[in-house]
Design a protein around this motif. Structure first.
Motif, mmCIF file in Angstrom:
data_model
loop_
_atom_site.group_PDB
_atom_site.id
_atom_site.type_symbol
_atom_site.label_atom_id
_atom_site.label_comp_id
_atom_site.label_asym_id
_atom_site.label_seq_id
_atom_site.Cartn_x
_atom_site.Cartn_y
_atom_site.Cartn_z
ATOM 1 N N GLY A 39 17.581 22.057 -71.116
ATOM 2 C CA GLY A 39 17.662 22.837 -69.889
ATOM 3 C C GLY A 39 18.903 22.503 -69.082
ATOM 4 O O GLY A 39 19.474 21.428 -69.220
ATOM 5 N N GLY A 40 19.324 23.435 -68.252
ATOM 6 C CA GLY A 40 20.494 23.230 -67.403
ATOM 7 C C GLY A 40 20.407 24.130 -66.192
ATOM 8 O O GLY A 40 19.369 24.201 -65.535
ATOM 9 N N SER A 41 21.494 24.849 -65.931
ATOM 10 C CA SER A 41 21.527 25.763 -64.797
ATOM 11 C C SER A 41 22.241 27.038 -65.235
ATOM 12 O O SER A 41 22.673 27.161 -66.378
ATOM 13 C CB SER A 41 22.279 25.123 -63.623
ATOM 14 N N VAL A 42 22.385 27.974 -64.322
ATOM 15 C CA VAL A 42 23.080 29.220 -64.637
ATOM 16 C C VAL A 42 24.533 28.960 -65.021
ATOM 17 O O VAL A 42 25.111 29.668 -65.842
ATOM 18 C CB VAL A 42 23.000 30.204 -63.449
ATOM 19 N N THR A 43 25.115 27.915 -64.460
ATOM 20 C CA THR A 43 26.544 27.655 -64.674
ATOM 21 C C THR A 43 26.849 26.502 -65.619
ATOM 22 O O THR A 43 27.984 26.354 -66.064
ATOM 23 C CB THR A 43 27.240 27.374 -63.330
ATOM 24 N N GLN A 44 25.863 25.673 -65.944
ATOM 25 C CA GLN A 44 26.130 24.503 -66.777
ATOM 26 C C GLN A 44 25.055 24.299 -67.841
ATOM 27 O O GLN A 44 23.885 24.600 -67.606
ATOM 28 C CB GLN A 44 26.223 23.235 -65.910
ATOM 29 N N GLY A 45 25.493 23.768 -68.994
ATOM 30 C CA GLY A 45 24.550 23.441 -70.047
ATOM 31 C C GLY A 45 24.656 24.360 -71.250
ATOM 32 O O GLY A 45 25.574 25.166 -71.377
ATOM 33 N N ASP A 46 23.704 24.225 -72.149
ATOM 34 C CA ASP A 46 23.605 25.028 -73.359
ATOM 35 C C ASP A 46 23.619 26.511 -72.978
ATOM 36 O O ASP A 46 22.842 26.948 -72.137
ATOM 37 C CB ASP A 46 22.291 24.667 -74.065
ATOM 38 N N CYS A 52 19.278 32.712 -70.583
ATOM 39 C CA CYS A 52 17.916 33.002 -70.107
ATOM 40 C C CYS A 52 17.865 33.026 -68.587
ATOM 41 O O CYS A 52 17.205 33.884 -67.977
ATOM 42 C CB CYS A 52 16.940 31.968 -70.646
ATOM 43 N N ARG A 53 18.569 32.089 -67.953
ATOM 44 C CA ARG A 53 18.576 32.018 -66.489
ATOM 45 C C ARG A 53 19.358 33.179 -65.882
ATOM 46 O O ARG A 53 18.965 33.739 -64.846
ATOM 47 C CB ARG A 53 19.145 30.666 -66.038
ATOM 48 N N MET A 54 20.465 33.548 -66.501
ATOM 49 C CA MET A 54 21.238 34.700 -66.036
ATOM 50 C C MET A 54 20.424 35.983 -66.172
ATOM 51 O O MET A 54 20.430 36.841 -65.283
ATOM 52 C CB MET A 54 22.538 34.804 -66.834
ATOM 53 N N PHE A 55 19.731 36.095 -67.285
ATOM 54 C CA PHE A 55 18.869 37.254 -67.526
ATOM 55 C C PHE A 55 17.799 37.358 -66.434
ATOM 56 O O PHE A 55 17.592 38.416 -65.844
ATOM 57 C CB PHE A 55 18.217 37.128 -68.901
ATOM 58 N N ALA A 56 17.122 36.237 -66.184
ATOM 59 C CA ALA A 56 16.052 36.225 -65.190
ATOM 60 C C ALA A 56 16.565 36.606 -63.799
ATOM 61 O O ALA A 56 15.949 37.415 -63.092
ATOM 62 C CB ALA A 56 15.409 34.837 -65.147
ATOM 63 N N THR A 57 17.701 36.040 -63.418
ATOM 64 C CA THR A 57 18.276 36.308 -62.094
ATOM 65 C C THR A 57 18.652 37.773 -61.935
ATOM 66 O O THR A 57 18.345 38.402 -60.913
ATOM 67 C CB THR A 57 19.527 35.429 -61.871
ATOM 68 N N GLU A 58 19.289 38.331 -62.960
ATOM 69 C CA GLU A 58 19.783 39.704 -62.860
ATOM 70 C C GLU A 58 18.643 40.727 -62.924
ATOM 71 O O GLU A 58 18.650 41.726 -62.185
ATOM 72 C CB GLU A 58 20.807 39.980 -63.959
ATOM 73 N N VAL A 59 17.651 40.497 -63.781
ATOM 74 C CA VAL A 59 16.527 41.432 -63.857
ATOM 75 C C VAL A 59 15.718 41.401 -62.567
ATOM 76 O O VAL A 59 15.292 42.445 -62.055
ATOM 77 C CB VAL A 59 15.625 41.126 -65.075
#
Length: 339
Positions: A39-46, A52-59
């Protein structure tokens, strides 16, 4: 106020709480996204966790909060190999998982890690709108799965000893391939195969239960395999190992959503494919740097070597896959049209 009007008003007032409750239930849906990666964040990590996080935020933004998501990285919600089956049953909403992990349940999905069948990002991403992609999407929908984002990743080989480049280099070693078909070509090359998900590779290599592993460049980095490796064969100049690792959704869950929410999910999923491709290709380059810093021997594959592995695959993995069932035979034939 006339009696009929008063009754109408009272009737409306009586049903309003139920109507509000139903509307609220429909307009606020919380979905779970599971994956096996750190796990990470929208801007850092795998990048797969980030996607997945970008998808969740945008939807959530496009549906004005009607759809919300919880992300469960590192197989924290359920075991890695349970995700596909759980989506089919509607017990899990979404997952980003290597499709070939479900090959024991749905043989057709092993097309997603067929050695030598996809040898470039252009070819892999071309599947989506080609006959092979449409047929694969149809089969998955029939099995209860909706492909939301098409994601391809090139892979390499991390080894505890010498680099594994030519087929003969694998002879006598315990190697993880990642799918039934990858295992077949490794066996043909003289290796003993080890079967486990990518998040379990580190421990197996650390203890010596496994000598080498094929996995994506991103996993070679995210799971810190450079700490237990002395050699790396990259996929940055080409590869015979390309993994289809899509963001998927339970069709049962998808079908329950209003059309506008379905449209938002598919639109955002499609838009994120460019991000996935860019990040995967950057990781193909970055992985070499990471391993070199640890003192590992780093080598690349030449076209002639890729063709050697592809020739083995045609006579073993491809043949075995086509004989599994008519769907497999059709998918393979359609995929060969993209070569």
């Amino acid at each position: 106020m006339p009696a009929i009007t008063r009754r109408a008003v009272l009737g409306a007032l009586a049903t309003t709480p139920l109507w509000l409750q139903a509307a609220r239930a429909q307009s606020n849906t919380s979905l779970k996204i599971s994956h096996q990666f750190p796990g990470g964040s929208v801007t850092q990590g795998d990048f797969r966790d980030r996607l997945c996080r970008m998808f969740a935020t945008e939807v959530e933004k496009r549906t004005k909060g009607a759809l919300k998501f919880s992300i469960y990285p590192g197989s924290s919600l359920m075991k890695t190999n349970a995700q596909f089956s759980s989506m089919r049953k509607g017990a899990l909403d979404m997952s980003l998982v290597p499709l070939s992990y479900a090959g024991g349940e749905v043989p057709e999905v092993n097309i997603g890690l067929m050695p030598g069948l996809v040898t470039s990002y252009e070819q892999g991403y071309g599947w989506k709108n080609a006959e092979v992609g449409k047929e694969l999407a149809r089969i998955l929908a029939e099995k209860g799965i909706v492909v939301v984002s098409w994601i391809w990743q090139a892979g390499g080989v991390a080894s505890r000893s010498k680099p594994i480049v030519e087929p003969e280099d694998a002879r006598g070693l315990k190697v993880r391939g990642g799918s039934r078909e990858m295992d077949l070509i490794l066996k043909e090359a003289g290796a003993a195969v080890v079967t486990l998900p990518s998040n379990e590779i580190y421990a197996a290599m650390q203890t010596g239960a496994m000598d080498a592993a094929l996995t994506s460049s991103t996993s070679l980095i995210s799971f810190r395999l450079e700490e237990v490796s002395k050699a790396l064969t990259t996929g940055r100049t080409g590869a015979y190992w390309f993994m289809f690792e899509p963001l998927m959704m339970s069709k049962a869950v998808f079908d329950r959503l209003p059309k506008d929410q379905q449209a938002a999910i598919m639109a955002v999923g499609g838009e994120l494919e460019a991000f996935a491709r860019k990040e995967a290709q950057e990781d193909d380059q970055e992985v070499a740097t990471v391993y070199q810093k640890k003192g590992a021997t780093v080598v690349d594959l030449k076209p002639a070597t890729i063709k050697k592995w592809q020739a083995i695959a045609r006579n073993t993995a491809w043949k075995d896959y086509a004989e599994r069932n008519p769907n497999c035979a059709k998918l393979l034939a359609l995929a060969e049209k993209t070569l």
